[in-house]
Design an enzyme around this catalytic site. Structure first.
Site, PDB file in Angstrom:
ATOM      1  CG  HIS A 202      -5.001  -4.791 -19.526  1.00 15.58           C
ATOM      2  ND1 HIS A 202      -6.162  -4.735 -20.249  1.00 15.58           N
ATOM      3  CD2 HIS A 202      -4.012  -5.001 -20.413  1.00 15.58           C
ATOM      4  CE1 HIS A 202      -5.866  -4.901 -21.529  1.00 15.58           C
ATOM      5  NE2 HIS A 202      -4.574  -5.067 -21.657  1.00 15.58           N
TER       6      HIS A 202
ATOM      7  CG  ASP B 161      -9.887  -5.466 -29.084  1.00 22.12           C
ATOM      8  OD1 ASP B 161      -9.505  -4.383 -28.606  1.00 22.12           O
ATOM      9  OD2 ASP B 161      -9.287  -6.535 -28.910  1.00 22.12           O
TER      10      ASP B 161
ATOM     11  CG  HIS C 225      -4.014  -1.405 -16.847  1.00 20.51           C
ATOM     12  ND1 HIS C 225      -5.109  -0.684 -16.425  1.00 20.51           N
ATOM     13  CD2 HIS C 225      -4.106  -1.453 -18.198  1.00 20.51           C
ATOM     14  CE1 HIS C 225      -5.837  -0.325 -17.483  1.00 20.51           C
ATOM     15  NE2 HIS C 225      -5.237  -0.783 -18.571  1.00 20.51           N
TER      16      HIS C 225
ATOM     17  NE  ARG D  76     -14.409  -4.079 -18.367  1.00 19.58           N
ATOM     18  CZ  ARG D  76     -13.809  -2.928 -18.632  1.00 19.58           C
ATOM     19  NH1 ARG D  76     -12.729  -2.905 -19.384  1.00 19.58           N
ATOM     20  NH2 ARG D  76     -14.263  -1.789 -18.148  1.00 19.58           N
TER      21      ARG D  76
ATOM     22  CD  GLU E 214      -5.158  -4.968 -33.724  1.00 15.81           C
ATOM     23  OE1 GLU E 214      -6.048  -4.994 -32.869  1.00 15.81           O
ATOM     24  OE2 GLU E 214      -3.962  -4.802 -33.436  1.00 15.81           O
TER      25      GLU E 214
ATOM     26  CD  GLU F  55     -11.305  -6.497 -24.442  1.00 11.92           C
ATOM     27  OE1 GLU F  55     -11.730  -7.606 -24.042  1.00 11.92           O
ATOM     28  OE2 GLU F  55     -10.983  -5.587 -23.658  1.00 11.92           O
TER      29      GLU F  55
HETATM   30  C1  UD1 Z   1      -9.362  -0.960 -22.046  1.00  8.77           C
HETATM   31  C2  UD1 Z   1     -10.039  -1.749 -23.165  1.00  8.77           C
HETATM   32  C3  UD1 Z   1      -9.227  -2.989 -23.483  1.00  8.77           C
HETATM   33  C4  UD1 Z   1      -7.769  -2.672 -23.737  1.00  8.77           C
HETATM   34  C5  UD1 Z   1      -7.218  -1.875 -22.569  1.00  8.77           C
HETATM   35  C6  UD1 Z   1      -5.803  -1.457 -22.844  1.00  8.77           C
HETATM   36  C7  UD1 Z   1     -12.476  -1.835 -23.356  1.00  8.77           C
HETATM   37  C8  UD1 Z   1     -13.721  -2.419 -22.850  1.00  8.77           C
HETATM   38  N1  UD1 Z   1     -11.348  -2.188 -22.728  1.00  8.77           N
HETATM   39  O1  UD1 Z   1      -9.448  -1.748 -20.871  1.00  8.77           O
HETATM   40  O2  UD1 Z   1      -9.786  -3.626 -24.626  1.00  8.77           O
HETATM   41  O3  UD1 Z   1      -7.067  -3.864 -23.890  1.00  8.77           O
HETATM   42  O4  UD1 Z   1      -8.022  -0.703 -22.385  1.00  8.77           O
HETATM   43  O5  UD1 Z   1      -5.140  -1.061 -21.684  1.00  8.77           O
HETATM   44  O6  UD1 Z   1     -12.490  -1.047 -24.276  1.00  8.77           O
HETATM   45  N2  UD1 Z   1      -7.451   4.103 -15.703  1.00  8.77           N
HETATM   46  C9  UD1 Z   1      -6.821   5.245 -15.232  1.00  8.77           C
HETATM   47  N3  UD1 Z   1      -6.035   5.948 -16.121  1.00  8.77           N
HETATM   48  C10 UD1 Z   1      -5.836   5.565 -17.406  1.00  8.77           C
HETATM   49  C11 UD1 Z   1      -6.452   4.390 -17.854  1.00  8.77           C
HETATM   50  C12 UD1 Z   1      -7.268   3.670 -17.001  1.00  8.77           C
HETATM   51  O7  UD1 Z   1      -6.956   5.636 -14.085  1.00  8.77           O
HETATM   52  O8  UD1 Z   1      -5.113   6.245 -18.142  1.00  8.77           O
HETATM   53  C13 UD1 Z   1      -8.340   3.346 -14.766  1.00  8.77           C
HETATM   54  C14 UD1 Z   1      -9.666   4.089 -14.509  1.00  8.77           C
HETATM   55  O9  UD1 Z   1     -10.072   3.849 -13.198  1.00  8.77           O
HETATM   56  C15 UD1 Z   1     -10.619   3.407 -15.500  1.00  8.77           C
HETATM   57  C16 UD1 Z   1     -10.099   1.991 -15.428  1.00  8.77           C
HETATM   58  O10 UD1 Z   1      -8.683   2.093 -15.337  1.00  8.77           O
HETATM   59  O11 UD1 Z   1     -11.966   3.559 -15.154  1.00  8.77           O
HETATM   60  C17 UD1 Z   1     -10.507   1.068 -16.545  1.00  8.77           C
HETATM   61  O12 UD1 Z   1     -10.261   1.626 -17.832  1.00  8.77           O
HETATM   62  P1  UD1 Z   1     -11.058   1.000 -19.089  1.00  8.77           P
HETATM   63  O13 UD1 Z   1     -10.625   1.689 -20.330  1.00  8.77           O
HETATM   64  O14 UD1 Z   1     -12.487   0.964 -18.792  1.00  8.77           O
HETATM   65  O15 UD1 Z   1     -10.595  -0.511 -19.079  1.00  8.77           O
HETATM   66  P2  UD1 Z   1      -9.201  -1.179 -19.429  1.00  8.77           P
HETATM   67  O16 UD1 Z   1      -9.089  -2.374 -18.570  1.00  8.77           O
HETATM   68  O17 UD1 Z   1      -8.137  -0.169 -19.389  1.00  8.77           O
HETATM   69  N1  UDP Z   2       2.762  -0.446 -23.134  1.00  7.40           N
HETATM   70  C1  UDP Z   2       3.305   0.771 -22.733  1.00  7.40           C
HETATM   71  N2  UDP Z   2       3.602   0.947 -21.397  1.00  7.40           N
HETATM   72  C2  UDP Z   2       3.372  -0.010 -20.468  1.00  7.40           C
HETATM   73  C3  UDP Z   2       2.786  -1.238 -20.884  1.00  7.40           C
HETATM   74  C4  UDP Z   2       2.485  -1.424 -22.218  1.00  7.40           C
HETATM   75  O1  UDP Z   2       3.538   1.655 -23.551  1.00  7.40           O
HETATM   76  O2  UDP Z   2       3.669   0.210 -19.290  1.00  7.40           O
HETATM   77  C5  UDP Z   2       2.408  -0.631 -24.549  1.00  7.40           C
HETATM   78  C6  UDP Z   2       2.858  -1.913 -25.204  1.00  7.40           C
HETATM   79  O3  UDP Z   2       4.130  -1.769 -25.788  1.00  7.40           O
HETATM   80  C7  UDP Z   2       1.776  -2.175 -26.247  1.00  7.40           C
HETATM   81  C8  UDP Z   2       0.541  -1.559 -25.633  1.00  7.40           C
HETATM   82  O4  UDP Z   2       0.997  -0.681 -24.601  1.00  7.40           O
HETATM   83  O5  UDP Z   2       2.034  -1.485 -27.457  1.00  7.40           O
HETATM   84  C9  UDP Z   2      -0.350  -2.622 -25.077  1.00  7.40           C
HETATM   85  O6  UDP Z   2      -1.364  -2.043 -24.305  1.00  7.40           O
HETATM   86  P1  UDP Z   2      -2.277  -2.871 -23.315  1.00  7.40           P
HETATM   87  O7  UDP Z   2      -1.557  -4.088 -22.885  1.00  7.40           O
HETATM   88  O8  UDP Z   2      -2.737  -1.914 -22.279  1.00  7.40           O
HETATM   89  O9  UDP Z   2      -3.544  -3.205 -24.204  1.00  7.40           O
HETATM   90  P2  UDP Z   2      -3.878  -4.388 -25.234  1.00  7.40           P
HETATM   91  O10 UDP Z   2      -2.816  -4.418 -26.263  1.00  7.40           O
HETATM   92  O11 UDP Z   2      -3.994  -5.645 -24.443  1.00  7.40           O
HETATM   93  O12 UDP Z   2      -5.209  -3.983 -25.791  1.00  7.40           O
END
Ligand code: UD1
Ligand code: UDP
Length: 373
Positions: free
Chosen positions: A213, A97, A246, A215, A119, A133
């Site tokens: 994490h 998603d 996160h 939104r 999924e 999502e």
């Molecule tokens: C994204 C996904 C969400 C998923 C989540 C898993 C969308 C809209 N959101 O949300 O569905 O559950 O990932 O974690 O697709 N950042 C870093 N380094 C990283 C990752 C993120 O610095 O490795 C920071 C950056 O500032 C980035 C921000 O986090 O711009 C947001 O990342 P983004 O992928 O947009 O949103 P998530 O909340 O991570």
């Molecule tokens: N996870 C990880 N390190 C962390 C936190 C989570 O490897 O510090 C793993 C966790 O086991 C799961 C996945 O990341 O498999 C979940 O990711 P996240 O919660 O970011 O996204 P979501 O599943 O909500 O999309």
């Protein structure tokens, strides 16, 4: 040979697609497989790629600090255009998603490439929860040609939406494949720096693991979550709260400003997958808004409080291992107190259940692909 392109961009997609990549690569005589990462996440994606030893063939490298949904959507569609034109796959695989998945599905649709959705079929039918999502998943579902549903419920959701039954396969969730693979490795790892660090901070008997994490929880939701954690820390001074935070600045800011410096709260960087699996196994309770963690924890026998109003993963709620607490401070605190003090309730909630898979989902997916024209 079928040409397959697997596309993902965030940590959870990478964890859940890794077993499919490994399974496909174990049959090189059948498939020409390429992996494209959008790098919607960077550091958190790279941690997973390293653990599963996946070297992407294409890397769009698009993450920007504090990126918007507009940034991700536009950059993925434009970036995927080039990759699709270059590789010309028969099938593009997307997962779940995220905006990476939906934008890739749009690009593949424009390029005339068939789409496999891994999924598929999870729903809340609440347009704004989880945001974005729920709509990402519905849109990807409409564009997809082949749907791999993890459970009967997700299969039925798609059937109810008039998706042709013959294009939906119930496979289980590949997250359980990843978990089994990693749990096996974790027990043999002796030199993992993160696990060694965790061993040095997790000296208390009761560990409460936190992740968050979403939104839709940004702003007031996160403030309430942090206030709840502060209260729990004060109520249970002999327990330790461990929170891998996160990297999103919308999460980092409230969490560090409210919870930093409290004795029995450890705020740490996001963990690599094996260390996180180690920490889940070590924990007494998990409090999270994560989708993936909601699926992993029940099969490890860990009670989960889910900080969402609704969930697209109702199976573990129905089975009694997961309770939805939203971001209501009092509810988070009272349900935690109840689990920490009521051993009967704790025992009831910590029964190991496995509604999400048996570790063979990626095999089922690949066997299905073998049979497709
Ligand atoms: C994204 C996904 C969400 C998923 C989540 C898993 C969308 C809209 N959101 O949300 O569905 O559950 O990932 O974690 O697709 N950042 C870093 N380094 C990283 C990752 C993120 O610095 O490795 C920071 C950056 O500032 C980035 C921000 O986090 O711009 C947001 O990342 P983004 O992928 O947009 O949103 P998530 O909340 O991570
Ligand atoms: N996870 C990880 N390190 C962390 C936190 C989570 O490897 O510090 C793993 C966790 O086991 C799961 C996945 O990341 O498999 C979940 O990711 P996240 O919660 O970011 O996204 P979501 O599943 O909500 O999309």
């Amino acid at each position: 040979m079928k040409k397959l392109l697997l596309v993902f961009g965030t940590r959870p997609e990478a964890i859940k697609m890794a077993p499919v990549v490994m399974e496909l690569k174990s049959r090189p005589e059948c498939f020409d497989v390429k992996v494209c990462v959008t790098a919607q996440h960077r550091q958190m994606l790279d941690q997973v790629l390293e653990f599963f030893e996946i070297t992407p063939d294409y890397d769009l490298n698009l993450m920007k600090p504090n990126q918007t949904l507009y940034d991700i959507t536009c950059n993925v569609i434009m970036g995927m255009k080039d990759v699709l034109e270059q590789f010309k796959p028969d099938y593009a695989f997307v997962h779940g998603d995220t905006t990476t998945s939906t934008a890739t599905a749009i690009a593949a649709f424009y390029a005339g490439v068939k789409i496999c959705h891994v999924e598929a079929g999870l729903r809340t039918y609440d347009k704004y929860a989880p945001f974005p999502e729920e709509m990402n998943r519905q849109l990807t579902g409409r564009l997809a040609d082949i749907h791999f549903s993890p459970t009967k419920k997700s299969f039925q959701n798609l059937v109810n939406e008039n998706t042709p039954k013959e294009n939906i396969y119930i496979t289980g969730n590949t997250v359980i494949d990843a978990l089994i693979y990693s749990a096996g490795k974790v027990n043999t790892i002796t030199d993992n720096d993160e696990i060694n660090m965790l061993k040095s901070i997790c000296i208390e008997d009761d560990i409460i693991l936190i992740t968050g994490h979403r939104r839709e929880n940004f702003g007031d939701g996160f403030l309430r979550i942090c206030e709840a954690l502060k209260e729990i820390a004060l109520k249970f001074p002999k327990a330790r709260i461990v929170y891998p935070v996160h990297l999103n600045p919308n999460v980092q800011k409230p969490v560090y400003s409210i919870l930093n410096g409290i004795d029995n709260i450890s705020l740490i960087n996001p963990l690599g997958y094996p260390a996180f699996v180690w920490l889940m196994q070590k924990s007494k309770i998990i409090i999270t808004d994560s989708g993936g963690v909601q699926e992993e924890a029940p099969s490890l026998g860990k009670p989960v409080l889910v900080m969402r109003e609704v969930t697209e993963r109702p199976e573990a709620v129905d089975a009694g291992t997961v309770i939805l607490v939203g971001t209501d401070k009092d509810k988070i605190v009272s349900e935690t107190i109840s689990l920490m003090t009521d051993s009967v309730k704790y025992k009831k909630m910590s029964d190991c259940i496995n509604p999400y898979g048996d570790g063979l989902a990626s095999k089922r997916i690949v066997n299905t692909i073998m049979k497709l024209q």
